[in-house]
Design a protein around this motif. Structure first.
Motif, PDB file in Angstrom:
ATOM      1  N   ALA A 228       0.860  -1.189   0.000  1.00  0.00           N
ATOM      2  CA  ALA A 228       0.000   0.000   0.000  1.00  0.00           C
ATOM      3  C   ALA A 228       0.895   1.237   0.000  1.00  0.00           C
ATOM      4  O   ALA A 228       2.088   1.159   0.309  1.00  0.00           O
ATOM      5  CB  ALA A 228      -0.921   0.007   1.215  1.00  0.00           C
ATOM      6  N   THR A 229       0.318   2.371  -0.332  1.00  0.00           N
ATOM      7  CA  THR A 229       1.052   3.637  -0.281  1.00  0.00           C
ATOM      8  C   THR A 229       0.725   4.359   1.019  1.00  0.00           C
ATOM      9  O   THR A 229      -0.444   4.485   1.386  1.00  0.00           O
ATOM     10  CB  THR A 229       0.685   4.537  -1.475  1.00  0.00           C
ATOM     11  N   LEU A 230       1.753   4.797   1.713  1.00  0.00           N
ATOM     12  CA  LEU A 230       1.586   5.580   2.932  1.00  0.00           C
ATOM     13  C   LEU A 230       1.368   7.036   2.524  1.00  0.00           C
ATOM     14  O   LEU A 230       2.284   7.702   2.042  1.00  0.00           O
ATOM     15  CB  LEU A 230       2.817   5.435   3.819  1.00  0.00           C
ATOM     16  N   LEU A 231       0.155   7.528   2.694  1.00  0.00           N
ATOM     17  CA  LEU A 231      -0.197   8.883   2.259  1.00  0.00           C
ATOM     18  C   LEU A 231       0.094   9.934   3.316  1.00  0.00           C
ATOM     19  O   LEU A 231       0.471  11.071   3.001  1.00  0.00           O
ATOM     20  CB  LEU A 231      -1.679   8.924   1.868  1.00  0.00           C
ATOM     21  N   LYS A 232      -0.090   9.569   4.585  1.00  0.00           N
ATOM     22  CA  LYS A 232       0.159  10.494   5.693  1.00  0.00           C
ATOM     23  C   LYS A 232       0.674   9.698   6.885  1.00  0.00           C
ATOM     24  O   LYS A 232       0.290   8.545   7.085  1.00  0.00           O
ATOM     25  CB  LYS A 232      -1.118  11.230   6.100  1.00  0.00           C
ATOM     26  N   GLY A 233       1.495  10.334   7.697  1.00  0.00           N
ATOM     27  CA  GLY A 233       1.940   9.728   8.939  1.00  0.00           C
ATOM     28  C   GLY A 233       3.207   8.911   8.795  1.00  0.00           C
ATOM     29  O   GLY A 233       3.853   8.883   7.744  1.00  0.00           O
ATOM     30  N   ASP A 234       3.571   8.236   9.875  1.00  0.00           N
ATOM     31  CA  ASP A 234       4.826   7.479   9.937  1.00  0.00           C
ATOM     32  C   ASP A 234       4.576   6.065  10.452  1.00  0.00           C
ATOM     33  O   ASP A 234       3.689   5.829  11.287  1.00  0.00           O
ATOM     34  CB  ASP A 234       5.823   8.175  10.866  1.00  0.00           C
ATOM     35  N   VAL A 235       5.407   5.129   9.950  1.00  0.00           N
ATOM     36  CA  VAL A 235       5.319   3.734  10.375  1.00  0.00           C
ATOM     37  C   VAL A 235       6.722   3.249  10.731  1.00  0.00           C
ATOM     38  O   VAL A 235       7.728   3.890  10.417  1.00  0.00           O
ATOM     39  CB  VAL A 235       4.722   2.833   9.276  1.00  0.00           C
ATOM     40  N   VAL A 236       6.777   2.092  11.388  1.00  0.00           N
ATOM     41  CA  VAL A 236       8.034   1.442  11.702  1.00  0.00           C
ATOM     42  C   VAL A 236       7.920  -0.017  11.285  1.00  0.00           C
ATOM     43  O   VAL A 236       6.833  -0.608  11.331  1.00  0.00           O
ATOM     44  CB  VAL A 236       8.354   1.562  13.209  1.00  0.00           C
ATOM     45  N   GLU A 237       9.032  -0.602  10.865  1.00  0.00           N
ATOM     46  CA  GLU A 237       9.047  -2.012  10.468  1.00  0.00           C
ATOM     47  C   GLU A 237       9.024  -2.923  11.684  1.00  0.00           C
ATOM     48  O   GLU A 237       9.797  -2.738  12.616  1.00  0.00           O
ATOM     49  CB  GLU A 237      10.289  -2.333   9.632  1.00  0.00           C
ATOM     50  N   LEU A 238       8.135  -3.911  11.662  1.00  0.00           N
ATOM     51  CA  LEU A 238       8.148  -4.970  12.653  1.00  0.00           C
ATOM     52  C   LEU A 238       8.942  -6.168  12.145  1.00  0.00           C
ATOM     53  O   LEU A 238       9.475  -6.949  12.933  1.00  0.00           O
ATOM     54  CB  LEU A 238       6.717  -5.414  12.971  1.00  0.00           C
ATOM     55  N   GLN A 239       8.955  -6.355  10.834  1.00  0.00           N
ATOM     56  CA  GLN A 239       9.779  -7.374  10.194  1.00  0.00           C
ATOM     57  C   GLN A 239      10.190  -6.840   8.820  1.00  0.00           C
ATOM     58  O   GLN A 239       9.608  -5.884   8.313  1.00  0.00           O
ATOM     59  CB  GLN A 239       9.016  -8.695  10.063  1.00  0.00           C
ATOM     60  N   ALA A 240      11.208  -7.451   8.242  1.00  0.00           N
ATOM     61  CA  ALA A 240      11.777  -6.940   7.002  1.00  0.00           C
ATOM     62  C   ALA A 240      10.760  -6.961   5.858  1.00  0.00           C
ATOM     63  O   ALA A 240      10.074  -7.974   5.652  1.00  0.00           O
ATOM     64  CB  ALA A 240      13.005  -7.760   6.621  1.00  0.00           C
ATOM     65  N   GLN A 241      10.683  -5.856   5.129  1.00  0.00           N
ATOM     66  CA  GLN A 241       9.791  -5.744   3.971  1.00  0.00           C
ATOM     67  C   GLN A 241      10.542  -6.238   2.727  1.00  0.00           C
ATOM     68  O   GLN A 241      10.969  -5.469   1.875  1.00  0.00           O
ATOM     69  CB  GLN A 241       9.323  -4.304   3.805  1.00  0.00           C
ATOM     70  N   LEU A 242      10.667  -7.550   2.619  1.00  0.00           N
ATOM     71  CA  LEU A 242      11.529  -8.157   1.615  1.00  0.00           C
ATOM     72  C   LEU A 242      11.047  -7.899   0.191  1.00  0.00           C
ATOM     73  O   LEU A 242      11.852  -7.849  -0.738  1.00  0.00           O
ATOM     74  CB  LEU A 242      11.628  -9.671   1.863  1.00  0.00           C
ATOM     75  N   ALA A 243       9.741  -7.741   0.006  1.00  0.00           N
ATOM     76  CA  ALA A 243       9.185  -7.598  -1.341  1.00  0.00           C
ATOM     77  C   ALA A 243       9.265  -6.178  -1.884  1.00  0.00           C
ATOM     78  O   ALA A 243       8.862  -5.944  -3.021  1.00  0.00           O
ATOM     79  CB  ALA A 243       7.725  -8.079  -1.357  1.00  0.00           C
TER      80      ALA A 243
END
Length: 330
Positions: A49-64
């Motif tokens: 998905a596209t992050l349009l607003k705000g911030d996230v953190v990885e819980l596990q590696a986004q390999l794809a």
């Protein structure tokens, strides 16, 4: 992580809460919304998905994710948690509302070895199980604390669940399926899972499969064959790839559907009269216009990633490419 709660907005103006130690996907599913997903471990990319607003953190590696996709604010909802209120361009799949994921006992009803490396297993559920799924979904089989995912090859109106299972060298579950399984063995299943299902039958359909990736496609097509309200108005094509001809273990026999079937060997042999190469390349070559088509791909992750890139480059709208990748279990 301190358990703070964030708010997620989708482009459909649907909202759900997510804990800061919880993946966005898990929070959505817990709230009753169903976002796109398949492997849930960052390998297949279906939940992108596209992050349009705000911030996230990885819980596990986004390999794809590629570096370019990361720069374009793409995220995998199965891998990320919100650290602020966020907005994403995800779609809630209302067709899956009410489909409950259950853990149930299952008895082995029948075992048929279709080739040296492929076995068909039929599972019998308790009469009161009320196990509902949409054709194309998968389930987990649990044996001796080992869990593996398999697409459902049967249709929801059948009394038993059919799985097509391929042998993997030195695989723990393969050892069970090919050396130890007995009729009436007791297993557990958990499902149904995944968002691979037919979205719109009233359009030209192209199915791509490698190996036992044909299982959910078999399920989808048999559902159309048995649907009294479905009248085929557009072409349906299936491209099924394998390394060995003996692994084409399903002989499609339809009375109502008209399906163009292409068996594709990646390693052709002298007496092979069918297609050769890769399923995605054969489909691109044989089909003239993709602008009105929908593509459903199931099988190896390498095939799916290649197919998506090539179909989109050939004019297929991105929201008409649907996939379920068979990825390594951890």
């Amino acid at each position: 992580m301190n358990g703070n709660e964030m708010l997620v907005n989708t482009t459909e103006s649907k909202q759900f809460d997510v804990q800061d130690d919880q993946s966005i996907l898990d929070a959505a599913l817990k709230s009753g919304l169903v976002l796109e997903y398949s492997c849930k471990n960052g390998q297949c990319g279906v939940c992108k998905a596209t992050l349009l607003k705000g911030d996230v953190v990885e819980l596990q590696a986004q390999l794809a994710l590629s570096d370019r996709e990361r720069n374009d604010k793409k995220i995998l909802t199965c891998c990320c948690a919100a650290v602020t209120d966020i907005e994403i361009d995800a779609v809630d799949l209302s067709a899956l509302h009410g489909i409950e994921i259950k853990t149930l006992p299952a008895r082995v009803s029948q075992v048929a070895y279709l080739s040296d490396n492929i076995v068909e297993v039929k599972l019998r559920l308790p009469p009161t199980a009320n196990f509902q799924f949409i054709e194309g979904q998968y389930l987990d089989v649990i044996w001796n604390s080992i869990r593996r995912s398999y697409s459902i090859a049967s249709i929801s109106s059948e009394k038993e669940i059919t799985l097509l299972i391929k042998r993997f060298e030195n695989g723990q579950m393969s050892d069970y399926w090919f050396n130890k399984i007995l009729a009436n063995d007791l297993l557990r299943i958990e499902g149904p899972k995944g968002t691979f299902f037919l979205r719109d039958a009233d359009t030209p359909l192209i199915f791509l499969a490698t190996g036992t990736g044909i299982a959910p496609i078999k399920s989808i097509l048999h559902r159309l064959e048995h649907d009294p309200d479905y009248q085929q108005m557009h072409p349906i094509a299936v491209y099924w790839g394998s390394r060995y001809s003996e692994e084409f273990v399903w002989q499609a026999n339809f009375h109502k559907l008209k399906v163009d079937f292409y068996h594709v060997l990646s390693k052709p042999v002298a007496d092979w009269a069918g297609e050769t190469g890769y399923v995605q390349d054969n489909a691109i070559t044989n089909q003239a216009d993709f602008s009105a088509s929908a593509v459903y791909a199931c099988g190896s992750n390498a095939m799916i990633q290649s197919a998506k890139q090539k179909f989109l480059a050939s004019g297929l709208p991105e929201n008409r490419f649907h996939s379920d990748a068979f990825v390594q279990s951890f």
